[in-house]
Design a protein around this motif. Sequence first.
Motif, PDB file in Angstrom:
ATOM      1  N   UNK A 114     -18.611  14.990 -20.454  1.00  0.00           N
ATOM      2  CA  UNK A 114     -19.775  15.545 -21.392  1.00  0.00           C
ATOM      3  C   UNK A 114     -20.194  14.610 -22.645  1.00  0.00           C
ATOM      4  N   UNK A 115     -19.062  13.809 -23.153  1.00  0.00           N
ATOM      5  CA  UNK A 115     -19.268  12.851 -23.975  1.00  0.00           C
ATOM      6  C   UNK A 115     -19.577  11.617 -23.570  1.00  0.00           C
ATOM      7  N   UNK A 116     -20.378  10.833 -24.330  1.00  0.00           N
ATOM      8  CA  UNK A 116     -20.962   9.536 -24.157  1.00  0.00           C
ATOM      9  C   UNK A 116     -20.305   8.374 -24.464  1.00  0.00           C
ATOM     10  N   UNK A 117     -19.388   8.635 -25.664  1.00  0.00           N
ATOM     11  CA  UNK A 117     -18.588   7.366 -26.220  1.00  0.00           C
ATOM     12  C   UNK A 117     -17.165   7.775 -26.716  1.00  0.00           C
ATOM     13  N   UNK A 118     -16.381   8.048 -25.793  1.00  0.00           N
ATOM     14  CA  UNK A 118     -15.162   9.113 -25.930  1.00  0.00           C
ATOM     15  C   UNK A 118     -13.958   7.757 -25.953  1.00  0.00           C
ATOM     16  N   UNK A 119     -13.180   7.535 -26.576  1.00  0.00           N
ATOM     17  CA  UNK A 119     -12.156   6.504 -26.639  1.00  0.00           C
ATOM     18  C   UNK A 119     -11.283   6.672 -25.478  1.00  0.00           C
ATOM     19  N   UNK A 120     -10.947   7.904 -25.312  1.00  0.00           N
ATOM     20  CA  UNK A 120      -9.894   8.129 -23.996  1.00  0.00           C
ATOM     21  C   UNK A 120     -10.491   7.570 -22.794  1.00  0.00           C
ATOM     22  N   UNK A 121     -11.929   7.876 -22.759  1.00  0.00           N
ATOM     23  CA  UNK A 121     -12.322   7.691 -21.463  1.00  0.00           C
ATOM     24  C   UNK A 121     -12.602   6.105 -21.271  1.00  0.00           C
ATOM     25  N   UNK A 122     -12.877   5.516 -22.285  1.00  0.00           N
ATOM     26  CA  UNK A 122     -12.969   4.014 -22.231  1.00  0.00           C
ATOM     27  C   UNK A 122     -11.503   3.211 -21.846  1.00  0.00           C
ATOM     28  N   UNK A 123     -10.457   3.929 -22.600  1.00  0.00           N
ATOM     29  CA  UNK A 123      -9.168   3.386 -22.290  1.00  0.00           C
ATOM     30  C   UNK A 123      -8.863   3.691 -20.783  1.00  0.00           C
ATOM     31  N   UNK A 124      -9.073   4.685 -20.257  1.00  0.00           N
ATOM     32  CA  UNK A 124      -8.696   5.166 -19.123  1.00  0.00           C
ATOM     33  C   UNK A 124      -9.462   4.627 -17.770  1.00  0.00           C
ATOM     34  N   UNK A 125     -10.709   4.377 -18.076  1.00  0.00           N
ATOM     35  CA  UNK A 125     -11.564   4.165 -16.882  1.00  0.00           C
ATOM     36  C   UNK A 125     -12.093   2.832 -16.829  1.00  0.00           C
ATOM     37  N   UNK A 126     -12.187   2.174 -18.039  1.00  0.00           N
ATOM     38  CA  UNK A 126     -12.879   0.849 -18.460  1.00  0.00           C
ATOM     39  C   UNK A 126     -12.211  -0.316 -18.858  1.00  0.00           C
ATOM     40  N   UNK A 127     -10.645  -0.336 -18.618  1.00  0.00           N
ATOM     41  CA  UNK A 127      -9.883  -1.319 -18.905  1.00  0.00           C
ATOM     42  C   UNK A 127     -10.062  -1.627 -20.510  1.00  0.00           C
ATOM     43  N   UNK A 217      -3.932  20.196 -22.413  1.00  0.00           N
ATOM     44  CA  UNK A 217      -3.703  18.816 -23.240  1.00  0.00           C
ATOM     45  C   UNK A 217      -4.839  17.790 -23.059  1.00  0.00           C
ATOM     46  N   UNK A 218      -5.567  17.945 -21.954  1.00  0.00           N
ATOM     47  CA  UNK A 218      -6.663  17.043 -21.589  1.00  0.00           C
ATOM     48  C   UNK A 218      -8.014  17.467 -22.123  1.00  0.00           C
ATOM     49  N   UNK A 219      -7.935  18.523 -22.591  1.00  0.00           N
ATOM     50  CA  UNK A 219      -9.321  19.536 -22.935  1.00  0.00           C
ATOM     51  C   UNK A 219     -10.234  18.563 -24.010  1.00  0.00           C
ATOM     52  N   UNK A 220      -9.877  17.633 -24.590  1.00  0.00           N
ATOM     53  CA  UNK A 220     -10.675  16.741 -25.106  1.00  0.00           C
ATOM     54  C   UNK A 220     -11.636  15.945 -24.381  1.00  0.00           C
ATOM     55  N   UNK A 221     -11.523  15.824 -22.894  1.00  0.00           N
ATOM     56  CA  UNK A 221     -12.305  15.064 -21.936  1.00  0.00           C
ATOM     57  C   UNK A 221     -13.469  15.744 -21.653  1.00  0.00           C
ATOM     58  N   UNK A 222     -13.447  17.186 -21.832  1.00  0.00           N
ATOM     59  CA  UNK A 222     -14.731  17.986 -21.259  1.00  0.00           C
ATOM     60  C   UNK A 222     -15.358  17.370 -19.930  1.00  0.00           C
ATOM     61  N   UNK A 223     -14.414  17.162 -19.001  1.00  0.00           N
ATOM     62  CA  UNK A 223     -14.684  16.763 -17.820  1.00  0.00           C
ATOM     63  C   UNK A 223     -15.390  17.463 -16.733  1.00  0.00           C
ATOM     64  N   UNK A 224     -16.115  17.100 -15.875  1.00  0.00           N
ATOM     65  CA  UNK A 224     -16.814  17.808 -14.706  1.00  0.00           C
ATOM     66  C   UNK A 224     -16.340  16.979 -13.506  1.00  0.00           C
ATOM     67  N   UNK A 225     -16.311  17.602 -12.322  1.00  0.00           N
ATOM     68  CA  UNK A 225     -15.947  16.900 -10.999  1.00  0.00           C
ATOM     69  C   UNK A 225     -16.940  17.101  -9.914  1.00  0.00           C
TER      70      UNK A 225
END
Length: 311
Positions: A114-127, A217-225
């Motif tokens: 749900x978040x467009x600019x999230x540090x954990x996502x940049x680290x985890x999915x975009x090298x 513990x991963x709730x910050x991600x606000x993920x959809x699948x």
Amino acid sequence: MQDKIHFDSTLWEKVFHLLQKKETKETHEGLLYHYTTPAGLLGILQNQHIWATEASFLNDLYEIQYGLDMTKEVINTYLKNKDTYIQQFCELSLNYLEHMNSKEEEIYITSFCETSDLLSQWKGYTNFGEGYAVGLNLENMIDSNSDEEFGHISIKKVIYNKKEQSKMVKSKIKFMVLQSQKLIAQDLPNTENIMKASAKSLAYYLNAQSKRFKSSAFSEEKEWRAIYINNDFANEQRIKNKLRMVDSILTPYIELHLYKKNSAKNKILPIKEIIIGPKVDGKKAGKSINLIYKNLEVKLPKIKESKISLQ
């Protein structure tokens, strides 16, 4: 328990339809963001589809195992039920869930945030920021509001609260036990077949649903699948998977076409925004994306640069 159960299509359709009707529609007002590498973005824009990886090949298998273990934990609580039918039904479902072999189980997943600019996502999915976040409109995705789970794309919000996860599993168990008993009452000579069909249907359903569950513990991600069950269990035509090399492992994936059916002629994904990662040259990346969209001859989405600083 690993042998496939054969039952007539009419019975399967009854059981399957019951589970479909139980599903609730999910909506999201904002955009959902798919974080990806430069190669991933190029593939998305040029081919207008998103790759979904087979669940057992995802980077962190703990995520998948967590949901499955939690689901089994809930089913186990019914094995001591005073009602013999409930006890036998849940034991059968649990056995199917535990013994689903790799040939039967083929679930593909791709993630959104749900978040467009999230540090954990940049680290985890975009090298670590060397990539992009593609913002898509959920309402314009194919089958985003569909009740269908098996053989269809299902886009669902990830659940992080354990009590809510448990409640969802219990709800499906109680519902299917009751419905199977109603079917049996209408066709007593077919009791065993109905019970097996219902128990296995529930196992397949809960197996897919478990892919929505993650630790708090991963709730910050606000993920959809986006989840796709790819098999012929429900008389659906299986999509042939493709393979790509990931860390020396041949990894199966399928191409998800997420545009709506009524816009299938254009075959354009509902991309509304592209965020350029913190380690990407924004000026050059923006120009490249602009040129791709000129070739596609469609409206250019909003292009923004990440505000996160990564060294």
